[in-house]
Design a protein around this motif. Structure first.
Motif, PDB file in Angstrom:
ATOM      1  N   UNK A  11      -7.556   8.245   0.130  1.00  0.00           N
ATOM      2  CA  UNK A  11      -7.675   7.149  -0.837  1.00  0.00           C
ATOM      3  C   UNK A  11      -7.712   5.780  -0.164  1.00  0.00           C
ATOM      4  N   UNK A  12      -8.509   4.900  -0.716  1.00  0.00           N
ATOM      5  CA  UNK A  12      -8.634   3.525  -0.221  1.00  0.00           C
ATOM      6  C   UNK A  12      -8.096   2.613  -1.312  1.00  0.00           C
ATOM      7  N   UNK A  13      -7.057   1.878  -0.993  1.00  0.00           N
ATOM      8  CA  UNK A  13      -6.414   0.983  -1.966  1.00  0.00           C
ATOM      9  C   UNK A  13      -6.209  -0.384  -1.320  1.00  0.00           C
ATOM     10  N   UNK A  14      -7.244  -1.213  -1.322  1.00  0.00           N
ATOM     11  CA  UNK A  14      -7.160  -2.550  -0.740  1.00  0.00           C
ATOM     12  C   UNK A  14      -7.016  -3.549  -1.881  1.00  0.00           C
ATOM     13  N   UNK A  15      -6.019  -4.415  -1.798  1.00  0.00           N
ATOM     14  CA  UNK A  15      -5.735  -5.328  -2.911  1.00  0.00           C
ATOM     15  C   UNK A  15      -6.178  -6.759  -2.661  1.00  0.00           C
TER      16      UNK A  15
END
Length: 140
Positions: A11-15
């Motif tokens: 998963x890629x979770x960049x905020x």
């Protein structure tokens, strides 16, 4: 053909947006040693491979590279999705934006577009495998 699960392998979770990093990471999508070239390399070379076991391995690796490409695209998208006009101008991402907006387009960090000259498929198993190892040995 494949059983596709609609989720990323990792998963890629960049905020936070960061167009400077996106400009570097995009080369892993469409640059000379990026995932698009890698997937095309393996999936093209498999057809002239004389050994069925290796043909299967090249197919597996080529499809795995497509999964990597999907993650790289998710990273670049998340790093650029909410850019303001000011951030575009300050970061230098405005040049990319003029041609592609925030769509994903395969290019190297230098801005050079993806080209099939980034990979070889010679039909000689030893030559092709050496080329594969050389390309995969170059990492960001």
């Amino acid at each position: 053909m494949w059983n596709y699960e609609k989720r990323l392998q990792h998963p890629v979770k960049i905020t936070q947006v960061n167009p400077q990093i996106a400009q570097i990471i995009i080369t892993q999508f469409g640059g000379p040693d990026g995932e698009l070239a890698a997937s095309m390399r393996y999936l093209s070379q498999r057809y002239s491979m004389p050994y069925k076991e290796v043909t299967g391995i090249l197919t597996d690796i080529g499809t795995e590279e497509l999964a990597h490409m999907e993650m790289i695209c998710a990273i670049v998208h998340q790093l650029t999705r909410d850019l303001t006009p000011e951030q575009l101008a300050e970061s230098g991402f405005d040049k990319y934006y003029v041609d592609h907006t925030l769509a994903l387009w395969p290019q190297a960090a230098s801005g050079a577009p993806f080209t099939a000259t980034y990979f070889q498929s010679k039909g000689d198993p030893i030559t092709d495998i050496h080329e594969d190892m050389a390309a995969d040995g170059t990492i960001l």
